[in-house]
Design a protein around this motif. Structure first.
Motif, mmCIF file in Angstrom:
data_model
loop_
_atom_site.group_PDB
_atom_site.id
_atom_site.type_symbol
_atom_site.label_atom_id
_atom_site.label_comp_id
_atom_site.label_asym_id
_atom_site.label_seq_id
_atom_site.Cartn_x
_atom_site.Cartn_y
_atom_site.Cartn_z
ATOM 1 N N ALA A 101 0.826 -1.210 0.000
ATOM 2 C CA ALA A 101 0.000 0.000 0.000
ATOM 3 C C ALA A 101 0.859 1.258 0.000
ATOM 4 C CB ALA A 101 -0.922 -0.008 1.213
ATOM 5 N N GLU A 102 0.262 2.373 -0.357
ATOM 6 C CA GLU A 102 0.929 3.679 -0.331
ATOM 7 C C GLU A 102 1.332 4.010 1.102
ATOM 8 O OE1 GLU A 102 1.246 7.903 0.245
ATOM 9 O OE2 GLU A 102 -0.475 6.736 0.927
ATOM 10 N N HIS A 103 2.387 4.821 1.254
ATOM 11 C CA HIS A 103 3.016 5.095 2.545
ATOM 12 C C HIS A 103 2.014 5.454 3.639
ATOM 13 C CE1 HIS A 103 5.049 7.647 5.556
ATOM 14 N NE2 HIS A 103 6.098 6.867 5.347
ATOM 15 N N ASP A 104 1.203 6.485 3.425
ATOM 16 C CA ASP A 104 0.292 6.935 4.480
ATOM 17 C C ASP A 104 -0.794 5.902 4.753
ATOM 18 O OD1 ASP A 104 1.878 9.145 4.380
ATOM 19 O OD2 ASP A 104 0.264 10.581 3.970
ATOM 20 N N ASN A 142 14.012 -1.424 -4.203
ATOM 21 C CA ASN A 142 12.918 -2.109 -3.505
ATOM 22 C C ASN A 142 12.269 -1.257 -2.427
ATOM 23 O OD1 ASN A 142 13.289 -4.424 -5.013
ATOM 24 N ND2 ASN A 142 14.609 -5.414 -3.499
ATOM 25 N N SER A 143 12.826 -0.085 -2.152
ATOM 26 C CA SER A 143 12.351 0.737 -1.045
ATOM 27 C C SER A 143 11.279 1.720 -1.489
ATOM 28 C CB SER A 143 13.517 1.526 -0.438
ATOM 29 O OG SER A 143 14.501 0.663 0.062
ATOM 30 N N ASP A 144 10.370 2.001 -0.573
ATOM 31 C CA ASP A 144 9.379 3.040 -0.798
ATOM 32 C C ASP A 144 10.093 4.396 -0.779
ATOM 33 O OD1 ASP A 144 7.337 4.885 -0.739
ATOM 34 O OD2 ASP A 144 6.271 3.995 0.953
ATOM 35 N N PRO A 145 10.049 5.178 -1.859
ATOM 36 C CA PRO A 145 10.758 6.457 -1.884
ATOM 37 C C PRO A 145 10.207 7.484 -0.902
ATOM 38 C CG PRO A 145 9.368 6.221 -3.828
ATOM 39 C CD PRO A 145 9.370 4.891 -3.134
ATOM 40 N N LYS A 146 9.007 7.231 -0.351
ATOM 41 C CA LYS A 146 8.433 8.157 0.620
ATOM 42 C C LYS A 146 8.905 7.890 2.042
ATOM 43 C CE LYS A 146 4.174 9.325 -1.874
ATOM 44 N NZ LYS A 146 2.697 9.386 -1.786
#
Length: 351
Positions: free
Chosen positions: A135-138, A274-278
């Motif tokens: 899922a998206e960060h937030d 592989n990391s979430d840029p946020k």
């Protein structure tokens, strides 16, 4: 200053060396045997805690070994007598009812020495390849907030009903509850705005990634000023330590680790992809020269024994209670730190 004396912990080597994976002085080894002996030695040396990070897939290279955190923690709980066992958890991997039951069992095995570290995931393949989705960060933090609300209630031994967007729990009760305290301690990691809101609302201890003292002071001031119920929030800091008799020796070893870490550039690129840029951790530390994970040497704990002790005391006076440490070579430098730095810190902190 923290009202409590400084405490020291070690990062378990769940995916091998923390600074450089190709080190002739520390061959790659993420085995259960090594981690067991490492944590037992840390307890004998007087360390107060260990953090066992949770990954199902090695974040550097899926072909490399990876220790499983929760089964290992249960075994460590049975083998140790004093050290606090802090185990990370990514909420999407376990339903909160199942995880709360596991946590209460390890709490019983350990005699009241267990804690969980809530992290909301940054390594995409662990979730995406399992079909869970990333899922998206937030949104991950919104999910984590509901998840820890259910877990926290169950850990307190409460009959729990929870109806939210993600979970529908009806009249659930877990036994045995903790015989040692209200519930196991909850550590929370992450420095984004949703992470800060989550720790202020649900956490007992905020784990801050290693970074300069002024930045840590700013973070503590921000979160400490937020409304919360219950006891005051406590603070921990991750850091990679290089302590030697002289500043020159410490700097030489840091330079040596930088040279070794350069060999891992292809693996670091995999981690980046592989990391979430946020994720704030990766935004902050992708621009800095450091070794180690979770901030590593960015906290500045590199220098003579006296220098490192003085810097630790400065962080403690800023509010840090628990220092979760990394070393390389781990066993050798862990012993060096226990013998040479901890006594100096105790003496300075008592002044």
């Amino acid at each position: 200053m923290s009202a409590n004396p400084p405490r020291f912990g070690i990062w378990a080597l769940v995916h091998g060396s923390r600074a450089a994976l190709q080190d002739p002085d520390e061959p790659y080894d993420a085995s259960w045997t090594r981690n067991r002996e490492l944590i037992l030695e840390a307890e004998r040396l007087g360390f107060d805690a260990t953090l066992i990070a949770q990954h199902t897939i090695n974040p550097h290279d899926e072909k490399l070994d990876q220790l499983e955190a929760w089964t290992a923690s249960a075994a460590i709980a049975a083998l140790t007598r004093r050290i606090e066992i802090i185990t990370a958890i990514k909420p999407y991997l376990y339903h909160p009812v199942v995880l709360a039951k596991m946590a209460l069992q390890i709490e019983e095995i350990s005699g009241g020495r267990f804690a969980l570290n809530l992290v909301n995931a940054w390594n995409r393949p662990e979730l995406a390849k399992a079909g869970i989705g990333f899922a998206e960060h937030d949104e991950r933090y919104a999910y984590g907030h509901e998840w820890i609300s259910v877990v926290s209630s169950l850990l307190r031994g409460e009959r729990t009903t929870f109806k939210g967007r993600h979970f529908d729990v009806e009249d659930y009760l877990l036994r045995p509850a903790s015989a040692y305290r209200e519930r196991p301690r909850i550590y929370v990691g992450g420095e984004s705005e949703p992470a800060r809101a989550l720790v202020a609302d649900k956490g007992d201890v905020w784990f801050i990634n290693g970074q300069p003292l002024a930045d840590v002071q700013h973070l503590i001031a921000d979160v400490a000023a937020r409304e919360r119920t219950g006891a005051a929030l406590r603070f921990g800091l991750s850091a990679f330590v290089i302590a030697r008799e002289t500043e020159r020796e410490a700097q030489d070893h840091l330079d040596h680790l930088f040279e070794l870490a350069a060999k891992d550039a292809p693996l670091r690129e995999i981690v980046k992809q592989n990391s979430d840029p946020k994720t704030v951790m990766h935004q902050t530390f992708s621009k800095s020269a450091r070794v180690g994970t979770n901030g590593g040497t960015a906290a500045g704990l590199v220098g003579s024994y006296a220098t490192v002790a003085e810097r630790i005391v400065a962080f403690h006076r800023a509010g840090i209670e628990l220092f979760m440490l990394q070393f390389q070579p781990f066993e050798t430098d862990m012993r060096r730190f226990a013998l040479e730095v901890i006594p100096r810190v105790r003496e300075l902190a008592a002044d």
